[in-house]
Design a protein around this motif. Structure first.
Motif, PDB file in Angstrom:
ATOM      1  N   GLY A 195       9.042  18.181  13.941  1.00 43.82           N
ATOM      2  CA  GLY A 195       7.661  18.184  13.479  1.00 43.82           C
ATOM      3  C   GLY A 195       7.626  17.460  12.159  1.00 43.82           C
ATOM      4  N   GLU A 196       6.495  16.770  11.900  1.00 36.16           N
ATOM      5  CA  GLU A 196       6.385  16.042  10.630  1.00 36.16           C
ATOM      6  C   GLU A 196       5.500  16.806   9.662  1.00 36.16           C
ATOM      7  N   LEU A 197       5.964  16.937   8.431  1.00 36.04           N
ATOM      8  CA  LEU A 197       5.177  17.631   7.412  1.00 36.04           C
ATOM      9  C   LEU A 197       4.044  16.722   6.928  1.00 36.04           C
ATOM     10  N   HIS A 198       2.999  17.344   6.391  1.00 38.58           N
ATOM     11  CA  HIS A 198       1.915  16.563   5.791  1.00 38.58           C
ATOM     12  C   HIS A 198       2.466  15.678   4.677  1.00 38.58           C
ATOM     13  N   ASN A 199       1.726  14.634   4.381  1.00 42.67           N
ATOM     14  CA  ASN A 199       2.205  13.587   3.470  1.00 42.67           C
ATOM     15  C   ASN A 199       2.667  14.099   2.106  1.00 42.67           C
ATOM     16  N   SER A 200       1.957  15.083   1.538  1.00 45.70           N
ATOM     17  CA  SER A 200       2.258  15.471   0.154  1.00 45.70           C
ATOM     18  C   SER A 200       3.136  16.721   0.067  1.00 45.70           C
ATOM     19  N   TRP A 236       4.963   0.412   1.863  1.00 42.00           N
ATOM     20  CA  TRP A 236       3.738   0.682   2.642  1.00 42.00           C
ATOM     21  C   TRP A 236       3.719   2.060   3.290  1.00 42.00           C
ATOM     22  N   LYS A 237       2.561   2.644   3.275  1.00 45.20           N
ATOM     23  CA  LYS A 237       2.295   3.905   3.970  1.00 45.20           C
ATOM     24  C   LYS A 237       0.883   3.759   4.544  1.00 45.20           C
ATOM     25  N   ASN A 238       0.757   3.791   5.868  1.00 49.30           N
ATOM     26  CA  ASN A 238      -0.519   3.493   6.556  1.00 49.30           C
ATOM     27  C   ASN A 238      -1.074   2.152   6.073  1.00 49.30           C
ATOM     28  N   GLY A 239      -0.245   1.155   6.054  1.00 43.33           N
ATOM     29  CA  GLY A 239      -0.659  -0.197   5.681  1.00 43.33           C
ATOM     30  C   GLY A 239      -0.756  -0.425   4.185  1.00 43.33           C
ATOM     31  N   GLU A 267       9.537   2.753   5.858  1.00 45.62           N
ATOM     32  CA  GLU A 267       8.101   2.527   5.634  1.00 45.62           C
ATOM     33  C   GLU A 267       7.286   3.389   6.603  1.00 45.62           C
ATOM     34  N   ASN A 268       5.974   3.194   6.615  1.00 41.20           N
ATOM     35  CA  ASN A 268       5.133   4.004   7.490  1.00 41.20           C
ATOM     36  C   ASN A 268       3.898   3.224   7.935  1.00 41.20           C
ATOM     37  N   GLU A 269       3.793   3.051   9.247  1.00 38.24           N
ATOM     38  CA  GLU A 269       2.612   2.401   9.849  1.00 38.24           C
ATOM     39  C   GLU A 269       2.191   1.153   9.082  1.00 38.24           C
ATOM     40  N   VAL A 270       3.060   0.140   9.067  1.00 33.46           N
ATOM     41  CA  VAL A 270       2.776  -1.061   8.280  1.00 33.46           C
ATOM     42  C   VAL A 270       1.788  -1.986   8.992  1.00 33.46           C
ATOM     43  N   VAL A 292      11.000   2.412  12.888  1.00 36.80           N
ATOM     44  CA  VAL A 292       9.686   2.202  12.274  1.00 36.80           C
ATOM     45  C   VAL A 292       8.628   2.795  13.198  1.00 36.80           C
ATOM     46  N   ASN A 293       7.458   3.087  12.637  1.00 37.06           N
ATOM     47  CA  ASN A 293       6.391   3.681  13.461  1.00 37.06           C
ATOM     48  C   ASN A 293       5.135   2.820  13.427  1.00 37.06           C
ATOM     49  N   ALA A 294       4.413   2.850  14.537  1.00 31.71           N
ATOM     50  CA  ALA A 294       3.200   2.020  14.667  1.00 31.71           C
ATOM     51  C   ALA A 294       1.938   2.868  14.703  1.00 31.71           C
ATOM     52  N   ILE A 307       1.163   8.723  18.344  1.00 33.01           N
ATOM     53  CA  ILE A 307       0.186   8.871  19.441  1.00 33.01           C
ATOM     54  C   ILE A 307      -0.870   9.916  19.092  1.00 33.01           C
ATOM     55  N   TYR A 308      -2.085   9.402  18.805  1.00 37.39           N
ATOM     56  CA  TYR A 308      -3.213  10.306  18.575  1.00 37.39           C
ATOM     57  C   TYR A 308      -4.305  10.050  19.618  1.00 37.39           C
ATOM     58  N   LEU A 309      -3.895   9.493  20.755  1.00 39.89           N
ATOM     59  CA  LEU A 309      -4.826   9.244  21.863  1.00 39.89           C
ATOM     60  C   LEU A 309      -4.379  10.080  23.049  1.00 39.89           C
ATOM     61  N   PRO A 317       7.399   9.951  16.598  1.00 42.26           N
ATOM     62  CA  PRO A 317       7.477  10.606  15.282  1.00 42.26           C
ATOM     63  C   PRO A 317       6.203  11.339  14.879  1.00 42.26           C
ATOM     64  N   GLU A 318       5.069  10.934  15.491  1.00 46.41           N
ATOM     65  CA  GLU A 318       3.802  11.599  15.164  1.00 46.41           C
ATOM     66  C   GLU A 318       2.961  11.715  16.423  1.00 46.41           C
ATOM     67  N   SER A 319       2.394  12.888  16.625  1.00 44.16           N
ATOM     68  CA  SER A 319       1.451  13.083  17.721  1.00 44.16           C
ATOM     69  C   SER A 319       0.823  14.462  17.572  1.00 44.16           C
ATOM     70  N   PRO A 325       5.257  16.593  16.422  1.00 45.96           N
ATOM     71  CA  PRO A 325       3.833  16.671  16.077  1.00 45.96           C
ATOM     72  C   PRO A 325       3.643  16.481  14.573  1.00 45.96           C
ATOM     73  N   PHE A 326       2.533  15.820  14.222  1.00 43.29           N
ATOM     74  CA  PHE A 326       2.235  15.629  12.794  1.00 43.29           C
ATOM     75  C   PHE A 326       1.560  16.879  12.216  1.00 43.29           C
ATOM     76  N   GLY A 327       1.820  17.155  10.942  1.00 42.85           N
ATOM     77  CA  GLY A 327       1.173  18.274  10.251  1.00 42.85           C
ATOM     78  C   GLY A 327       1.677  19.606  10.757  1.00 42.85           C
TER      79      GLY A 327
HETATM   80  C1  DGJ Z   1      -0.585   8.593  10.494  1.00 42.45           C
HETATM   81  C2  DGJ Z   1       0.282   8.529   9.279  1.00 42.45           C
HETATM   82  O1  DGJ Z   1       1.491   7.901   9.590  1.00 42.45           O
HETATM   83  C3  DGJ Z   1       0.507   9.898   8.699  1.00 42.45           C
HETATM   84  O2  DGJ Z   1       1.260   9.780   7.537  1.00 42.45           O
HETATM   85  C4  DGJ Z   1      -0.818  10.550   8.452  1.00 42.45           C
HETATM   86  O3  DGJ Z   1      -1.532   9.821   7.502  1.00 42.45           O
HETATM   87  C5  DGJ Z   1      -1.589  10.645   9.753  1.00 42.45           C
HETATM   88  N1  DGJ Z   1      -1.783   9.355  10.295  1.00 42.45           N
HETATM   89  C6  DGJ Z   1      -2.991  11.200   9.666  1.00 42.45           C
HETATM   90  O4  DGJ Z   1      -3.107  12.312   8.926  1.00 42.45           O
END
Ligand code: DGJ
Length: 552
Positions: free
Chosen positions: A52-57, A123-126, A194-197, A292-294, A334-336, A356-358, A382-384
């Motif tokens: 599981g992925e922790l929130h960003n902060s 980069w983090k979310n671009g 990096e993250n979602e570049v 890397v993640n997209a 994957i958030y779809l 890495p995130e869903s 899962p994220f968060g």
């Molecule tokens: C995708 C990002 O990679 C995460 O760090 C986070 O910002 C989520 N989106 C949305 O909360």
């Protein structure tokens, strides 16, 4: 004599610590092709990231972070994905502070969790929000991208060599520290670079120096790679190249057309090159698997730049492969809802699957089963995951991970042998797969009148021996129809529920009668070579083992 003994003792201490260090390094977590699957090997064994992925902060403060570990374990996670930011690691140029990293390692170890570090560098979310202030402020040395309208955003240009080198230095320092602090313990098993570049707000960088590069020829390194792999390119890139005449050289617009797709290809090349340098610098210090993640294309997106342009989208994977050979996995976030479609695009001959995130929740439970059982994924996250749950052990993810962790050795063996499949169901339809001479039919759980009893179900099926299977999951009915030559019908010799405790199968009830009866419409069933019996997985996720016999 005394002196001699002492010298030999000292020598043997030096030798043994050298040996243990080199053992630790040689047995560091790694990706390995086993049979048809690429697996993550940790402590010498295939490992499934039930993560599981922790929130960003969450990892920016240890007092805060330390309140989060326990519930992760209660949810049966074995791994946490935790951010490490450039701004906190190198607050002043050349002055490193790894106290947060050490706290993360300690938290992981104390709670028996492995760690995947997420390097929030350039980069983090671009965007470049996690770069240190000395980088953010110095826009001469570390130039920003320019949008088509000439305006800047807080995005370091992927064409900046200064930024790339500074990021690579910081990342190398991080990996050197992780090796020193952790190689003998192997808490950190993988790293995201990096993250979602990608460029957000334009299809490419429109700064003057980027315009100059864009007008030049596509690097021959990329052309050669496309030519060498032309029969196995991802379909979208293949048709883009073909539509523009399959040229073996020319400018970006000549090879990829006068459209935003050429801009995206150009950015993919530049991001991948930059990240390859950062990744290589880190691996030179400590060679862990790196991915890397997209941020993948969303249904409402019209062009690159609506989603980060140049990120590791499946349609530019071949460009990433040419530019970033040190990156081991290109992962989708994957958030779809279309997990099946998306994972089919990201898992291919040279790209293993890791999510890495869903989602968490029931969708997450189903996705975890599906990607691991259908696509030999090395894990799911899962994220968060640090969202507070009232009863962490009762969440859908906790229940799914509990089953997956019990079955891990069986699953990873079956992945390498091609003897596993999986299902995720929402609509009231039948899903099928072929495995070990049987057609496996799966529907959402029904009552004997054929009325569906659940809105979501999932499961996996493993072939363990001729005519023997393990079935695990929730809210599905599973039936088996022979495909191989011989008698047309397959009855159940026996079905046994059970659990795996400390690696040992503990059989529970022998399931028969109501517990295996799916339909009494025997004529209908027999007409399609079914018996009316099968495996019924109820709401509470569970494991059953079974043997089939054939008759006519
Ligand atoms: C995708 C990002 O990679 C995460 O760090 C986070 O910002 C989520 N989106 C949305 O909360």
């Amino acid at each position: 004599m005394l002196k001699l003994v002492k010298t030999s003792t000292i020598l043997s201490i030096i030798l043994s610590s050298f040996l243990s260090l080199s053992f630790a390094q040689s047995s560091a977590p790694r990706l390995e092709k086993r049979g048809q699957a690429t697996q993550l090997i940790v402590d010498g064994k295939p490992f499934l990231l039930l993560a599981g992925e922790l929130h960003n902060s969450s990892s920016s403060n240890l007092d805060y972070l330390n309140t989060l570990w326990k519930p992760l374990k209660q949810q049966h996670l074995n791994t946490a994905l935790v951010a490490v930011s450039w701004e906190l690691v190198e607050p002043q140029e050349g002055k490193f502070d790894f106290s947060l990293v050490d706290g993360i390692l300690k938290g992981g170890r104390d709670n028996n969790l492995k760690i995947v570090l997420l390097w929030f560098g350039s980069w983090k979310n671009g965007l470049s929000h996690y770069a240190p202030e000395w980088v953010k402020k110095d826009t001469r040395r570390f130039p920003r991208i320019k949008l088509e309208n000439g305006r800047s955003t807080e995005t370091i240009s992927a064409l900046s060599t200064e930024a790339m080198n500074a990021d690579a230095k910081a990342f190398a320092a991080l990996m050197k520290h992780v090796k020193k602090a952790d190689a003998s313990k192997q808490t950190v098993i993988m790293v995201q670079v990096e993250n979602e570049v990608g460029v957000i707000g334009a299809a490419r960088d429109y700064s003057d120096f980027a315009n100059v590069e864009f007008a030049k020829a596509v690097p021959s390194e990329l052309m050669q790679s496309l030519i060498a792999h032309k029969n196995e390119l991802q379909p979208q890139l293949k048709s883009l190249w073909e539509q523009n005449g399959s040229k073996t050289g020319g400018t970006w617009s000549q090879v990829f057309g006068k459209s935003a797709s050429a801009d995206e290809a150009f950015m993919a090349w530049n991001y991948a090159k930059y990240i390859n340098t950062v990744t290589a610098a880190g691996k030179a210090e400590y060679n862990l698997p790196m991915f890397v993640n997209a941020w993948i294309v969303q249904p409402e997106d019209k062009r690159p730049g609506d989603y980060p342009s140049g990120g590791p989208q499946s349609h530019v994977h071949d460009i990433w492969r040419a530019a970033a050979p040190t990156v081991d996995i290109l992962s989708p976030d994957i958030y779809l809802q279309d997990t099946k479609g998306i994972t089919a695009m990201y898992k291919h001959s040279w790209n293993p699957l890791f999510i890495p995130e869903s989602f968490a929740g029931l969708d997450g439970a189903a996705n975890a089963f599906y990607v691991i059982g259908r696509h030999d994924a090395i894990g799911y996250s899962p994220f968060g995951i640090d969202n507070k749950a009232e009863k962490p052990a009762e969440t859908p993810i906790a229940k799914a991970y509990n089953i997956l962790s019990q079955l891990t050795p069986e699953i990873t063996k079956a992945q390498s042998e091609g003897k596993i499949t999986a299902f995720t169901l929402k609509a009231d339809s039948v899903q099928t797969a072929e495995l070990a001479g049987y057609k496996i039919n799966v529907t959402l759980r029904k009552n004997w009148s054929g009325v569906t009893q659940a809105s979501q179900g999932y499961g996996l099926v493993i072939n363990t021996a001729p005519d023997e299977f393990t079935v695990a999951g929730s809210n599905i009915d599973v039936t088996f129809v022979p495909l191989s030559a011989g008698p047309k019908m397959a009855g159940l010799s026996w079905v046994r529920e059970g659990i795996v405790e400390n690696g040992v199968w503990k059989p529970g009830r022998l399931l028969n009668g109501d517990n295996i009866m799916i339909s009494y419409k025997l004529a209908e069933q027999a007409a399609v070579n079914k018996t009316g019996t099968g495996i019924r997985l109820l709401d509470e996720p569970s494991i059953s083992k079974l043997k089939l016999y054939r008759f006519e």
